[in-house]
Design a protein around this motif. Structure first.
Motif, mmCIF file in Angstrom:
data_model
loop_
_atom_site.group_PDB
_atom_site.id
_atom_site.type_symbol
_atom_site.label_atom_id
_atom_site.label_comp_id
_atom_site.label_asym_id
_atom_site.label_seq_id
_atom_site.Cartn_x
_atom_site.Cartn_y
_atom_site.Cartn_z
ATOM 1 N N ASP A 63 0.836 -1.209 0.000
ATOM 2 C CA ASP A 63 0.000 0.000 0.000
ATOM 3 C C ASP A 63 0.867 1.254 0.000
ATOM 4 O O ASP A 63 0.512 2.271 -0.619
ATOM 5 N N ASP A 64 2.006 1.213 0.693
ATOM 6 C CA ASP A 64 2.934 2.343 0.671
ATOM 7 C C ASP A 64 3.462 2.565 -0.743
ATOM 8 O O ASP A 64 3.569 3.707 -1.213
ATOM 9 N N VAL A 65 3.798 1.479 -1.398
ATOM 10 C CA VAL A 65 4.307 1.562 -2.762
ATOM 11 C C VAL A 65 3.242 2.147 -3.680
ATOM 12 O O VAL A 65 3.508 3.037 -4.504
ATOM 13 N N GLN A 66 2.011 1.669 -3.529
ATOM 14 C CA GLN A 66 0.910 2.172 -4.360
ATOM 15 C C GLN A 66 0.673 3.663 -4.114
ATOM 16 O O GLN A 66 0.381 4.425 -5.044
ATOM 17 N N ALA A 67 0.831 4.086 -2.870
ATOM 18 C CA ALA A 67 0.628 5.502 -2.534
ATOM 19 C C ALA A 67 1.609 6.389 -3.283
ATOM 20 O O ALA A 67 1.254 7.503 -3.703
ATOM 21 N N LEU A 68 2.828 5.921 -3.467
ATOM 22 C CA LEU A 68 3.806 6.709 -4.223
ATOM 23 C C LEU A 68 3.425 6.794 -5.693
ATOM 24 O O LEU A 68 3.552 7.852 -6.319
ATOM 25 N N VAL A 69 2.950 5.688 -6.249
ATOM 26 C CA VAL A 69 2.505 5.702 -7.647
ATOM 27 C C VAL A 69 1.312 6.653 -7.810
ATOM 28 O O VAL A 69 1.228 7.425 -8.772
ATOM 29 N N ALA A 77 -1.199 16.065 -2.186
ATOM 30 C CA ALA A 77 -2.293 16.566 -1.343
ATOM 31 C C ALA A 77 -2.723 15.525 -0.313
ATOM 32 O O ALA A 77 -3.223 15.866 0.757
ATOM 33 N N VAL A 78 -2.532 14.245 -0.627
ATOM 34 C CA VAL A 78 -2.854 13.162 0.296
ATOM 35 C C VAL A 78 -1.582 12.790 1.052
ATOM 36 O O VAL A 78 -0.582 12.402 0.453
ATOM 37 N N THR A 79 -1.605 12.946 2.361
ATOM 38 C CA THR A 79 -0.404 12.667 3.149
ATOM 39 C C THR A 79 -0.344 11.193 3.540
ATOM 40 O O THR A 79 -1.370 10.576 3.847
ATOM 41 N N ARG A 80 0.861 10.644 3.483
ATOM 42 C CA ARG A 80 1.073 9.278 3.936
ATOM 43 C C ARG A 80 2.501 9.164 4.454
ATOM 44 O O ARG A 80 3.434 9.625 3.804
ATOM 45 N N GLU A 81 2.633 8.556 5.590
ATOM 46 C CA GLU A 81 3.961 8.370 6.179
ATOM 47 C C GLU A 81 4.583 7.099 5.627
ATOM 48 O O GLU A 81 3.927 6.051 5.531
ATOM 49 N N ILE A 82 5.842 7.199 5.246
ATOM 50 C CA ILE A 82 6.578 6.042 4.741
ATOM 51 C C ILE A 82 7.870 5.876 5.528
ATOM 52 O O ILE A 82 8.324 6.790 6.219
ATOM 53 N N GLN A 83 8.440 4.682 5.410
ATOM 54 C CA GLN A 83 9.706 4.367 6.067
ATOM 55 C C GLN A 83 10.791 4.245 4.988
ATOM 56 O O GLN A 83 10.788 3.327 4.192
ATOM 57 N N TYR A 84 11.701 5.211 5.018
ATOM 58 C CA TYR A 84 12.714 5.340 3.967
ATOM 59 C C TYR A 84 14.086 4.985 4.536
ATOM 60 O O TYR A 84 14.451 5.430 5.633
ATOM 61 N N VAL A 245 14.104 6.038 8.170
ATOM 62 C CA VAL A 245 13.734 7.418 8.446
ATOM 63 C C VAL A 245 12.249 7.571 8.151
ATOM 64 O O VAL A 245 11.804 7.324 7.031
ATOM 65 N N SER A 246 11.471 7.940 9.160
ATOM 66 C CA SER A 246 10.035 8.155 8.954
ATOM 67 C C SER A 246 9.820 9.513 8.298
ATOM 68 O O SER A 246 10.363 10.522 8.757
ATOM 69 N N MET A 247 9.048 9.541 7.238
ATOM 70 C CA MET A 247 8.803 10.792 6.520
ATOM 71 C C MET A 247 7.463 10.736 5.806
ATOM 72 O O MET A 247 6.943 9.649 5.500
#
Length: 697
Positions: A63-69, A77-84, A245-247
């Motif tokens: 789902d994180d990957v899909q959010a980037l796509v 405009a849609v915020t989502r936290e990812i682990q980088y 790194v959480s971002m």
């Protein structure tokens, strides 16, 4: 040790580059399952690959990957936290020491619990470059560097002994000794690879080179298409220990550059305008990505100058994608042909290559600049975004004097004890060619040398109240200036080599001559500095100086000759030649052709290879430091700098009694606008009546 995720989406593939196989995580294969990514910003493609590679169902999900796509639809405009997870960590000797101290303390704790201390090592590669300690105590002499280095080594013996122990004790940790250069320039010229590789389960995995650093100007490496930015010490330490790194997935601003710089205009002039524009737009917490036809007209060194000043324009980073310039720079600076071939093949395969046929990404916002409109610039007197066109700099200084209530004293000449000259408001008392921002760029450094040659041959000299200095971010700079026959002309104007480090840019400008300092303080003068750095906050450069101006290296030399910001160097003479004739800036300013010819004849790949071949060995002074070998550090109870921290003492193998959530922690500081670390804890001298001085008193 490098690790990868579970590859739920099945994107791992093999890339053959001239007969060598590399595994990689294919963005094309991801697009087949998640949707088209051809117009995703280049920076987000780097983040996308990172999530694909570390997708484990726990810290990173599909789902994180899909959010980037899907960012292409919502533009952030849609915020989502990812682990980088960055590929590596860059440190300097001020902010990096606490992290190494913690590692050493962890080894003690491991030993105390009966474990193997040698298991405590950084999990991500760490490079610590010692560059923040050298000060310009001595300037304007052939022995200046030797004297400054001797003082540096004596002042920092405890820290250097500790870092040298770390260099020999930890795996995955490298310390670049003092006297080598500035961390960001060393990163640009040597450490970075643009595409990194690691061995995982017997296979070589290729992925974008990325980093975080314990210095805000880590962003410089984005000029080499390496996504990187500065973080706090705790975040850097976490990355060093393999933690993500959480971002939030950021907004990305596209900055389109068109046109071509006019004759005589420098990359410094350009970046000061870029800083002004992006500050006006507001890009804090955002990525900035540069694109447009002008990128082909800028050298990679020019692009690195722009990337360097991302903290000044407020962005997390200012990114330039992989292009022909990237390959040319990698080749010039001595990277292997295998590395260069991999960068080209990987970038083209992953859609990370920029040329005239690349799809234009979509951005949260865009702005545009025709760089042919850029004029000679300064920035000052106390913020990098306060650009001042050179042609109005002298008249604009009247406003500075008005703000300080000193305009009526503008023409007053104040006595300097023991000198045959006086000093006035606006006089330049520091002229410093300093900082990785500009000393990494051969174009502006050769321009400074050529201007110095013309001025010296005409008989011009710097004014006696000016403290001039040259502190390159790399030893290569000295080599090409000497080969071009320009260093002795710089010496003649007082720009002798004072060391390889940050120096004046971070406030390590050293003391002014005592009579000059006394005259300034007893008369409350508004004197100035002109430097080729990236910051000019109030009190940063010198506690004696109230107005500081950022400028290109050739302008730094010109102002050392003119001696005052009250002189309009575009219309008034800098000085007189040996026959008493007026000499103007246009008479000594080098042409683009002269600069190009000097670079072509005096800068080559072999210089970088030679200067960096023994980069970790250090100078004779570094090699002379005696260090007790051992898997744990021999703490000195009498040390005032390096002490054993208490965090891991008394630690047990179980969690009982060892850890607790931090709750109700008191506020450490509540700060207003434009409060900088230079107010809180200056890197150089702390004046008694400064905010930091008043707090300490």
């Amino acid at each position: 040790m490098a690790t990868v995720g579970q590859d739920t989406l099945g994107t791992r593939r093999t890339l053959d580059v001239n007969g060598t196989e590399y595994d990689y995580y294919s963005l094309k294969k991801a697009a087949e399952k998640l949707g088209d990514i051809s117009r995703l910003p280049f920076t987000l493609k780097v983040l996308l690959e990172n999530l694909l590679r570390y997708e484990d169902g726990v810290t990173v999900s599909t789902d994180d990957v899909q959010a980037l796509v899907d960012w292409q639809k919502n533009l952030g405009a849609v915020t989502r936290e990812i682990q980088y997870r960055p590929a590596r960590v860059l440190m300097q000797d001020f902010t990096g020491v606490p992290a190494v101290v913690d590692l050493a303390a962890m080894r003690d704790a491991m030993k105390a619990m009966g474990g193997n201390p040698q298991k405590i090592n950084p999990l991500s590669p760490v490079d610590l470059v010692i560059d923040h300690s050298v000060m310009v105590d001595v300037a304007g002499s052939a022995t200046a560097m030797k004297q400054n280095v001797d003082l540096e080594m004596s002042r920092n013996a405890e820290r250097y002994q500790f870092l040298k122990w770390g260099q020999g004790s930890f795996d995955n940790f490298s310390a670049v000794p003092p006297g080598t250069g500035i961390c960001h320039q060393v990163n640009l010229e040597y450490i970075a690879k643009t595409v990194w590789t690691a061995e995982v389960d017997g296979r070589t995995v290729a992925y974008p080179d990325t980093c975080v650093g314990t210095d805000s100007h880590t962003t410089m490496i984005n000029g080499l298409a390496v996504l990187g930015w500065g973080v706090g010490g705790i975040e850097a330490e976490a990355a060093m220990l393999g933690q993500p790194v959480s971002m939030l997935i950021p907004e990305v601003v596209g900055f389109k550059l068109t046109g071509k710089l006019q004759e005589g205009i420098t990359a410094t002039d350009l970046v000061l305008r870029v800083v002004e524009m992006l500050r006006e737009l507001g890009v804090v917490g955002k990525f900035v990505e540069f694109y447009g036809s002008a990128l082909a007209e800028l050298t990679l060194a020019d692009q690195a100058t722009i990337a360097n000043m991302a903290p000044e324009y407020g962005a997390t980073c200012g990114f330039f994608p992989v292009s022909v310039q990237t390959l040319e720079f990698l080749r010039l600076t001595g990277r292997t042909e295998e590395n260069i071939a991999l960068v080209e093949a990987y970038a083209k395969e992953q859609g990370m290559w920029l040329d005239e046929n690349s799809p234009e990404p979509v951005y949260t916002k865009t702005l545009e600049l025709d760089i042919s409109t850029i004029e000679p610039n300064l920035s000052g007197p106390k913020r990098p975004q306060d650009r001042v066109a050179l042609k109005v700099a002298a008249s604009a200084f009247d406003n500075v004097l008005t703000d300080f209530g000193k305009l009526t004293e503008k023409a007053t000449n104040f006595d300097v004890e023991g000198a045959d000259h006086g000093i006035r408001h606006g006089d330049v008392v520091i002229a410093a060619i300093t900082s990785c921002t500009n000393t990494s760029n051969p174009g502006v450094m050769m321009a400074a040398g050529l201007l110095a040659r013309k001025a010296n041959e005409l008989g011009l000299t710097k004014k006696p109240w000016v403290k001039a200095s040259l502190a390159p971010g790399s030893q290569v700079v000295t080599e090409y200036l000497e080969k071009a026959g320009l260093q002795h002309h710089l010496d003649a104007l007082g720009f002798n080599l004072v060391g390889y480090g940050c120096t004046t840019c971070i406030g390590n400008s050293g003391p002014l001559a005592a009579p000059i300092s006394a005259a300034i303080n007893s008369n409350d003068l508004v004197c100035t500095s002109v430097l080729s750095g990236n910051r000019n906050f109030e009190g940063r450069i010198s506690q004696d100086i109230k107005a500081n101006y950022l400028a290109s290296p050739p302008l730094v030399v010109a102002y050392a000759i003119a001696g005052s910001l009250t002189i309009d160097v575009t219309t008034e003479p800098l000085g007189q030649d040996r026959q008493g004739n007026d000499v103007y800036l246009k008479d000594v300013w080098p042409s683009n052709g002269e600069i190009s010819e000097a670079i072509a004849s005096s800068l080559n790949r072999e210089m970088f290879i030679d200067r960096y071949k023994n980069v970790f060995a250090g100078t004779d002074e570094w090699q002379a430091i005696k260090v007790a070998e051992g898997e744990t550090y021999a703490w000195d109870a009498k040390s005032t700098y390096i002490q054993h921290p208490p965090y891991f003492q008394g630690m047990s193998k179980t969690r009982e009694g060892g850890f607790a959530n931090i709750e109700g922690a008191p506020l450490l500081a509540l700060l207003g606008d434009s409060i900088t670390t230079d107010h809180i804890s200056p890197a150089g001298a702390i004046k008694a009546d400064s905010p930091a001085g008043e707090y300490l008193n």
